[in-house]
Design a protein around this motif. Sequence first.
Motif, PDB file in Angstrom:
ATOM      1  N   UNK A 145       0.820  -1.217   0.000  1.00 60.49           N
ATOM      2  CA  UNK A 145       0.000   0.000   0.000  1.00 60.49           C
ATOM      3  C   UNK A 145       0.853   1.266   0.000  1.00 60.49           C
ATOM      4  N   UNK A 146       2.180   1.124   0.082  1.00 62.40           N
ATOM      5  CA  UNK A 146       3.111   2.251   0.112  1.00 62.40           C
ATOM      6  C   UNK A 146       2.789   3.189   1.271  1.00 62.40           C
ATOM      7  N   UNK A 147       2.786   2.630   2.473  1.00 65.79           N
ATOM      8  CA  UNK A 147       2.513   3.392   3.690  1.00 65.79           C
ATOM      9  C   UNK A 147       3.472   2.944   4.790  1.00 65.79           C
ATOM     10  N   UNK A 148       3.678   3.823   5.777  1.00 67.32           N
ATOM     11  CA  UNK A 148       4.460   3.480   6.967  1.00 67.32           C
ATOM     12  C   UNK A 148       3.490   3.179   8.110  1.00 67.32           C
ATOM     13  N   UNK A 149       3.733   2.074   8.820  1.00 66.59           N
ATOM     14  CA  UNK A 149       2.895   1.687   9.954  1.00 66.59           C
ATOM     15  C   UNK A 149       3.774   1.392  11.170  1.00 66.59           C
ATOM     16  N   UNK A 150       3.243   1.730  12.346  1.00 57.07           N
ATOM     17  CA  UNK A 150       3.858   1.328  13.617  1.00 57.07           C
ATOM     18  C   UNK A 150       2.771   0.633  14.425  1.00 57.07           C
ATOM     19  N   UNK A 151       3.001  -0.627  14.765  1.00 58.02           N
ATOM     20  CA  UNK A 151       1.975  -1.434  15.424  1.00 58.02           C
ATOM     21  C   UNK A 151       2.504  -2.001  16.742  1.00 58.02           C
ATOM     22  N   UNK A 152       1.573  -2.527  17.523  1.00 57.56           N
ATOM     23  CA  UNK A 152       1.899  -3.096  18.834  1.00 57.56           C
ATOM     24  C   UNK A 152       2.536  -2.050  19.748  1.00 57.56           C
ATOM     25  N   UNK A 153       2.088  -0.798  19.610  1.00 57.99           N
ATOM     26  CA  UNK A 153       2.577   0.275  20.474  1.00 57.99           C
ATOM     27  C   UNK A 153       1.759   0.302  21.763  1.00 57.99           C
TER      28      UNK A 153
END
Length: 287
Positions: A145-153
Amino acid sequence: MKTTDRAALDEWYAVATAAELGQAPVVTRLLGQDIELCRDEAGAPVVREILDDGGRSRALPAQERYGCVWTTLGRPNKDIFDIAESHEADRRFVPCGWVRMRASGLRVVENFLDMAHFPFVHTDILGSEPHTEVPRYLSEIRRDVDEVWATNCTFFQPRIAATESSGDFVHLTYRVPSPFVVMLYRVCPSAPDRLDAIALFIQPIEEDLCRAQPVMYLVDATSTDTALLNFEQVIFLQDRIIVENQRPLLLPLEPRLEIPTRADGSSVAYRRWLKEKGLRFGTTGAH
C-alpha cells in the motif's frame, strides 16, 4: 517559489475546511505556490494555481474528502487514501481547526509519531513520570500500500481519552498514508472492540512553514464538541511549542545528523520511506 520536487508535487493535500469554503475566492499557498480556492455556482470546489501577477491561472484537481478540500500541483499516481472509519455512520466527526507552525510539515509528522515525549510535553494527559519508557514496537514500510505503519505500540496515559479521567496502558497504532498525513488508531474506551481514528492533515506552505488540522472519527456519544476540541487543541498547541523550537526547522534525512534511539523506530522507517521516494521539500537535503 514553487518547488520543483516531483515527489512533493505528485501528492494530494488538504488545503481548506470544506464547510468554510464559499463562492468568495480564498488565496493560500501550497509547496511555495499561490493557489486560489472557491466554490462554483453548483457548489463544487474549484482550485486554481496562480501563475503570475497578471492573473493567469491553471485549474487544479479538487476533491472533498474528510471534511476538507484536497488538491494537487502534480499528477498523483493514486487517489486520496481511505479512512475506513469515515464510512461508519455512528461515528462522531470532529474537525479541530487549522494551526500554523514555523517548521517543516515533515517535522510535524515525526513529532506525532513520537511517544517518548508524552510524559514531558503532555504531562498528566498523554504521559507522566515515572512511566517514561517506550516499550518495543514494530515499525515497517508496507510495500503493498506504500505506507508506513507502527503497530503493537503501548504506553501509559493518565487520560486515555476526553471521556476518561483515569489512566491505563493504551494500545496505539500509527499510520502514515502519505508524506504529509499521519494517523493514530487507539482503542475506544466506550467500545473496546472498536478503534478511534485521529488524522493530522498537513498543508506544507513553504519548506519551513506549514499548517495542520487534526480530524477525529470517534465512537463517543457523551462528550460535547467543546470538550473534544479542547482536549485535542491543548495537546496540539503543546506540540507546536516543541516543533517550532527544533533545529534545524527542516527534517534531516542524512545519516548520523540526528541519532535515533530504540523508541524512534517509526521515525527511522518514515525517513527511509521519504528517502526512497526522493522527497526533498521540507528536508535539509534540498539545500
